[in-house]
Design a protein around this motif. Structure first.
Motif, short mmCIF file in Angstrom:
data_model
loop_
_atom_site.label_atom_id
_atom_site.label_comp_id
_atom_site.label_asym_id
_atom_site.label_seq_id
_atom_site.Cartn_x
_atom_site.Cartn_y
_atom_site.Cartn_z
N ARG A 17 0.81 -1.23 0.00
CA ARG A 17 0.00 0.00 0.00
C ARG A 17 0.84 1.27 0.00
N ARG A 18 2.16 1.15 -0.10
CA ARG A 18 3.04 2.31 -0.06
C ARG A 18 2.68 3.35 -1.11
N ILE A 71 5.46 4.61 12.89
CA ILE A 71 5.40 3.29 13.53
C ILE A 71 3.93 2.88 13.55
N PHE A 72 3.62 1.80 12.85
CA PHE A 72 2.27 1.27 12.78
C PHE A 72 2.13 0.20 13.86
N ILE A 82 -8.04 -5.42 13.17
CA ILE A 82 -9.14 -4.92 14.00
C ILE A 82 -8.79 -3.62 14.71
N ALA A 83 -7.51 -3.24 14.72
CA ALA A 83 -7.11 -1.98 15.34
C ALA A 83 -5.79 -1.52 14.73
N ARG A 84 -5.63 -0.18 14.69
CA ARG A 84 -4.37 0.36 14.16
C ARG A 84 -4.09 1.69 14.85
N GLY A 85 -2.85 1.88 15.21
CA GLY A 85 -2.37 3.16 15.73
C GLY A 85 -1.13 3.53 14.97
N ILE A 86 -0.94 4.83 14.72
CA ILE A 86 0.23 5.28 13.97
C ILE A 86 0.92 6.36 14.79
N MET A 110 7.81 2.25 9.17
CA MET A 110 7.80 2.54 7.74
C MET A 110 8.26 3.97 7.53
N THR A 111 9.15 4.18 6.56
CA THR A 111 9.62 5.51 6.22
C THR A 111 9.01 5.88 4.88
#
Length: 174
Positions: A93-94, A118-119, A130-134, A171-172
């Motif tokens: 998905r980049r 940072i994912f 079900i969950a994601r924080g960045i 990810m950068t």
């Protein structure tokens, strides 16, 4: 009541409330100390923790990937597989991330030329996100691009781990 008696009365009343709160709060017995599990002791020893000295608090154990409550801890192999699958999904998905989030941010402000994120993602037993924080890395941050990434819908899928698993991928961009 007379005006000159209002302040002392308010102080006395406030003191009574504080005293009652402390008294009632201290009446509850302290929770029993948690005994460390063998896996926590092993991960602490593996992380090279120093032995506790007399009177000093024991060091906190190193974070260890764990499954949902009541289940056995994740195996290192299972965690690494989920982490690898999630990294591949993010990498796929980049171009979408760059097009929708990075390029508009870059047009507004050219600096910094790169940003690191940072994912933190959680997948259910069937492998659905079900969950994601960045989180942003200080010094390499673009808050507008990070907010755009946060607003993207969940939808990553990894091979079914059979239990809930949380991974962290760096990810950068671009």
């Amino acid at each position: 009541m007379q005006k000159e008696l209002m302040t002392p009365a308010a102080i006395l009343l406030g003191s009574l409330f504080i005293a009652a709160g402390l008294y009632l709060g201290l009446q509850r017995p302290p929770p029993p100390p948690a005994l460390p599990s063998a896996s926590v002791e092993a991960s602490t020893a593996h992380a090279g923790a120093l032995p506790a000295t007399a009177g000093a608090p024991a060091p906190l154990p190193a974070p260890h990937p764990a499954s949902s409550a009541g289940a056995s801890p994740l195996t290192s192999e299972l965690y690494k597989r989920a982490e690898g699958d999630a990294a591949k999904e993010l990498e796929a998905r980049r171009s979408l991330f760059v097009k929708q989030c990075w390029e508009p941010s870059l047009r507004k402000n050219p600096a910094p030329a790169r940003a690191r994120y940072i994912f933190n993602m959680t997948f259910d037993a069937s492998g659905n996100e079900i969950a994601r924080g960045i989180s942003e890395v200080r010094g390499m941050d673009r808050p507008d691009a990070a907010q755009c990434l946060r607003m993207m819908p969940l939808g990553l899928v990894v091979s079914p781990p059979g239990t809930r698993v949380s991974v962290e991928i760096e990810m950068t961009l671009p």
